[in-house]
Design a protein around this motif. Structure first.
Motif, PDB file in Angstrom:
ATOM      1  N   MET A 211      -6.902  -1.286  -2.709  1.00  0.00           N
ATOM      2  CA  MET A 211      -7.768  -1.092  -3.871  1.00  0.00           C
ATOM      3  C   MET A 211      -8.154   0.580  -4.182  1.00  0.00           C
ATOM      4  SD  MET A 211     -10.387  -4.259  -4.346  1.00  0.00           S
ATOM      5  CE  MET A 211     -11.318  -4.141  -2.878  1.00  0.00           C
ATOM      6  N   HIS A 212      -8.375   1.166  -3.050  1.00  0.00           N
ATOM      7  CA  HIS A 212      -8.761   2.605  -3.072  1.00  0.00           C
ATOM      8  C   HIS A 212      -7.422   3.248  -3.744  1.00  0.00           C
ATOM      9  CE1 HIS A 212     -10.440   6.512  -2.310  1.00  0.00           C
ATOM     10  NE2 HIS A 212      -9.592   6.889  -1.657  1.00  0.00           N
TER      11      HIS A 212
ATOM     12  N   PRO B 288     -12.495  -8.036  -8.369  1.00  0.00           N
ATOM     13  CA  PRO B 288     -11.754  -6.825  -8.364  1.00  0.00           C
ATOM     14  C   PRO B 288     -10.966  -6.218  -9.504  1.00  0.00           C
ATOM     15  CG  PRO B 288     -11.643  -7.846  -6.391  1.00  0.00           C
ATOM     16  CD  PRO B 288     -12.294  -8.804  -7.159  1.00  0.00           C
TER      17      PRO B 288
ATOM     18  N   GLU C 224     -22.152  -4.325  -9.503  1.00  0.00           N
ATOM     19  CA  GLU C 224     -21.237  -2.988  -9.976  1.00  0.00           C
ATOM     20  C   GLU C 224     -20.388  -3.432 -11.246  1.00  0.00           C
ATOM     21  OE1 GLU C 224     -19.511  -5.206  -6.295  1.00  0.00           O
ATOM     22  OE2 GLU C 224     -21.587  -4.981  -7.265  1.00  0.00           O
TER      23      GLU C 224
ATOM     24  N   GLU D 201       0.763  -1.233  -0.150  1.00  0.00           N
ATOM     25  CA  GLU D 201      -0.180  -0.088   0.127  1.00  0.00           C
ATOM     26  C   GLU D 201       0.735   1.347  -0.082  1.00  0.00           C
ATOM     27  OE1 GLU D 201      -3.455   2.054   2.724  1.00  0.00           O
ATOM     28  OE2 GLU D 201      -2.862   0.236   2.954  1.00  0.00           O
TER      29      GLU D 201
ATOM     30  N   ASP E  94      -6.963   2.481  -7.291  1.00  0.00           N
ATOM     31  CA  ASP E  94      -7.912   3.241  -8.175  1.00  0.00           C
ATOM     32  C   ASP E  94      -7.410   4.561  -8.448  1.00  0.00           C
ATOM     33  OD1 ASP E  94      -9.662   1.143  -8.483  1.00  0.00           O
ATOM     34  OD2 ASP E  94     -10.935   1.598  -6.779  1.00  0.00           O
TER      35      ASP E  94
ATOM     36  N   GLU F 161      -9.342  -8.816  -3.144  1.00  0.00           N
ATOM     37  CA  GLU F 161     -10.845  -8.558  -2.312  1.00  0.00           C
ATOM     38  C   GLU F 161     -10.806  -8.240  -1.156  1.00  0.00           C
ATOM     39  OE1 GLU F 161     -13.789 -11.336  -3.650  1.00  0.00           O
ATOM     40  OE2 GLU F 161     -12.585 -12.099  -5.194  1.00  0.00           O
ATOM     41  N   ASN F 162      -9.464  -8.584  -0.252  1.00  0.00           N
ATOM     42  CA  ASN F 162      -9.497  -8.467   1.026  1.00  0.00           C
ATOM     43  C   ASN F 162      -8.998  -7.405   1.534  1.00  0.00           C
ATOM     44  OD1 ASN F 162      -6.919  -9.212   0.389  1.00  0.00           O
ATOM     45  ND2 ASN F 162      -6.557 -10.808   1.959  1.00  0.00           N
ATOM     46  N   ASN F 163      -8.495  -6.211   0.684  1.00  0.00           N
ATOM     47  CA  ASN F 163      -7.886  -5.053   1.258  1.00  0.00           C
ATOM     48  C   ASN F 163      -8.577  -3.932   0.355  1.00  0.00           C
ATOM     49  OD1 ASN F 163      -5.960  -3.008   1.998  1.00  0.00           O
ATOM     50  ND2 ASN F 163      -4.927  -4.558   2.621  1.00  0.00           N
ATOM     51  N   ARG F 164      -9.428  -3.391   1.109  1.00  0.00           N
ATOM     52  CA  ARG F 164     -10.082  -2.254   0.327  1.00  0.00           C
ATOM     53  C   ARG F 164      -9.313  -0.981   0.357  1.00  0.00           C
ATOM     54  NH1 ARG F 164     -15.437  -2.674  -1.001  1.00  0.00           N
ATOM     55  NH2 ARG F 164     -16.517  -4.560  -0.236  1.00  0.00           N
ATOM     56  N   SER F 165      -8.393  -0.768   1.138  1.00  0.00           N
ATOM     57  CA  SER F 165      -7.572   0.534   1.410  1.00  0.00           C
ATOM     58  C   SER F 165      -6.487   0.288   0.109  1.00  0.00           C
ATOM     59  CB  SER F 165      -6.816   0.453   2.574  1.00  0.00           C
ATOM     60  OG  SER F 165      -5.920   1.553   2.824  1.00  0.00           O
TER      61      SER F 165
ATOM     62  N   HIS G 291      -5.500  -5.188  -7.163  1.00  0.00           N
ATOM     63  CA  HIS G 291      -6.790  -5.120  -6.667  1.00  0.00           C
ATOM     64  C   HIS G 291      -7.082  -6.556  -5.818  1.00  0.00           C
ATOM     65  CE1 HIS G 291      -6.900  -1.692  -9.185  1.00  0.00           C
ATOM     66  NE2 HIS G 291      -8.100  -1.136  -8.471  1.00  0.00           N
TER      67      HIS G 291
END
Length: 277
Positions: free
Chosen positions: A124-125, A160, A202, A84, A128, A118-122, A116
């Motif tokens: 992925m953000h 993702p 989505e 990240e 993006d 699935e288990n880490n939205r931070s 990307h």
């Protein structure tokens, strides 16, 4: 080669602060080897973010390729926090040193897309945001060609990565020229249409957004042959076609309202795109 990159960085004395902090860069080699403490990694990457924001161009002119290669390696790190933070550095570099990325887009697109998970939205953000900055500066042809392997294998992609690929495609199309995008339509159109079968709403919404953006760029006449593929592909799937037509209508109506300042002729042109179904 990470060791060569570090040796190159250590040899620089162009910038006093850069020179005095070069010992910190030693931890980059240790990052790859998984032999450094996380807080040392974090401190080094946070410093790179600050340097990027300050925009001292002499550093990037000399060391961009070395730093880029190190950061690209860190995107494969086993630790989420390191991946990240490396993405955050790349995001800042894309925003502030975008002129240096022209020759590395084809290497960077897959790395960011595959960040990307699935288990880490931070993560992925941040990924993006990095893709958004990349779409602003990258050559349209290179970007679309980099997406080709993903749209050729949409059925095997995780949700993702598929969603990120479609959203990046939409951004690239929105900033591309009609001639360039139309000449490379075969790279993505079949995979994009197949993606509308995905169970996640989505993903289906992203497909609609991409196709409408594609239609707006090409114009109704040029886009019609491609949009007819949607009908032929889903001709027996009445529920899918109903959803597609409704979603397309709603998306285009919202887009038209958001550009209320456009001339009436432009508005009618956009509105007519909803009538191809």
């Amino acid at each position: 080669n990470v060791e060569n990159a570090i040796d190159t960085l250590k040899s620089s004395t162009e910038d006093e602060e850069f020179a005095c902090l070069l010992p910190k860069m030693q931890c980059t080699k240790l990052i790859i080897a998984r032999a450094s403490e996380d807080r040392s990694i974090s401190a080094t990457l946070q410093w790179l973010i600050r340097v990027s924001r300050e925009g001292r161009q002499s550093i990037w002119q000399t060391h961009f390729e070395d730093l880029f290669n190190v950061l690209l390696g860190l995107l494969d790190d086993a630790e989420d926090s390191v991946r990240e933070q490396a993405l955050r550095v790349l995001r800042e570099m894309l925003k502030n040193q975008g002129q240096y990325f022209s020759n590395v887009v084809s290497r960077l697109v897959p790395k960011i897309l595959e960040s990307h998970v699935e288990n880490n939205r931070s993560i992925m953000h941040v990924a993006d945001e990095a893709l958004t900055h990349l779409s602003n500066i990258a050559n349209t042809t290179t970007s679309l060609q980099s997406l080709q392997p993903y749209f050729a294998n949409v059925d095997s992609l995780s949700q993702p990565i598929l969603l990120a690929s479609i959203r990046f495609l939409t951004k690239v199309i929105s900033r591309g020229s009609k001639d360039t995008v139309e000449s490379l339509t075969s790279v993505f159109i079949q995979g994009l249409i197949r993606s509308f079968r995905h169970t996640a709403p989505e993903v289906r919404k992203a497909v609609v957004t991409a196709l409408v953006q594609f239609s707006l760029l090409l114009g109704e006449d040029s886009a019609s042959p491609y949009l007819e593929l949607v009908h032929s592909f889903y001709i027996h799937d009445h529920l899918a076609m109903h959803f597609f037509e409704e979603a397309t209508y709603q998306w285009t109506t919202q887009t038209s309202r958001s550009v209320h300042s456009k001339s009436k002729g432009d508005y009618q042109s956009e509105r007519s795109l909803t009538l191809w179904a």
